[in-house]
Design a protein around this motif. Structure first.
Motif, mmCIF file in Angstrom:
data_model
loop_
_atom_site.group_PDB
_atom_site.id
_atom_site.type_symbol
_atom_site.label_atom_id
_atom_site.label_comp_id
_atom_site.label_asym_id
_atom_site.label_seq_id
_atom_site.Cartn_x
_atom_site.Cartn_y
_atom_site.Cartn_z
ATOM 1 N N LEU A 81 5.843 23.988 9.250
ATOM 2 C CA LEU A 81 6.603 23.096 8.590
ATOM 3 C C LEU A 81 6.345 22.797 7.187
ATOM 4 N N LEU A 82 5.150 22.865 6.866
ATOM 5 C CA LEU A 82 4.770 22.761 5.351
ATOM 6 C C LEU A 82 5.304 23.755 4.546
ATOM 7 N N LEU A 83 5.026 25.109 5.261
ATOM 8 C CA LEU A 83 5.300 26.378 4.728
ATOM 9 C C LEU A 83 6.894 26.733 4.423
ATOM 10 N N ASP A 84 7.593 26.210 5.474
ATOM 11 C CA ASP A 84 9.030 26.485 5.507
ATOM 12 C C ASP A 84 9.849 25.396 4.071
ATOM 13 N N ASP A 85 9.036 24.186 4.124
ATOM 14 C CA ASP A 85 9.576 23.158 3.184
ATOM 15 C C ASP A 85 9.153 23.771 1.751
ATOM 16 N N TYR A 86 8.124 24.565 1.672
ATOM 17 C CA TYR A 86 7.464 24.684 0.247
ATOM 18 C C TYR A 86 8.510 26.187 0.116
ATOM 19 N N LEU A 87 8.761 27.151 1.060
ATOM 20 C CA LEU A 87 9.571 28.286 0.675
ATOM 21 C C LEU A 87 10.879 27.792 0.300
#
Length: 106
Positions: A19-25
């Motif tokens: 979830l954090l990676l998706d938001d960051y990307l």
């Protein structure tokens, strides 16, 4: 939950790495800022007749979106991003690949 999660009152769902990676990307480009004088410096170089290339390691679309978000794309003659080139810095080949389009000789 980690101490940092408690200190920053992070919801447990935010700690899910995907979830954090998706938001960051997906959203980083909306918040990236360049160094002070970035636009001034690049514009001065361009106005003095220099050809400018950007060579970046990283994921292609992610890096390109960030580059575009900084509103500097018009100042570059060549943009090479490692994922799209199949090469990474410090491999000399990625630098040599940029030479031709900007008119440099080795």
């Amino acid at each position: 939950m980690t101490l940092k999660a408690v200190l920053f009152d992070l919801d447990g769902t935010l700690l899910d790495g995907s979830l954090l990676l998706d938001d960051y990307l997906s959203n980083f480009q909306q918040h990236c800022t360049g160094y002070p004088n970035l636009l001034t410096t690049l514009t001065a170089l361009k106005n003095n007749g220099l050809k400018i290339a950007l060579i970046s390691n990283g994921y292609g679309q992610f890096q390109y979106d960030n580059f575009k978000a900084l509103n500097i794309a018009h100042l570059f003659d060549e943009v090479l991003i490692s994922e799209w080139e199949g090469l990474r810095k410090p491999d000399q080949a990625i630098f040599h690949r940029a030479f031709g389009p900007i008119g440099c000789r080795r």
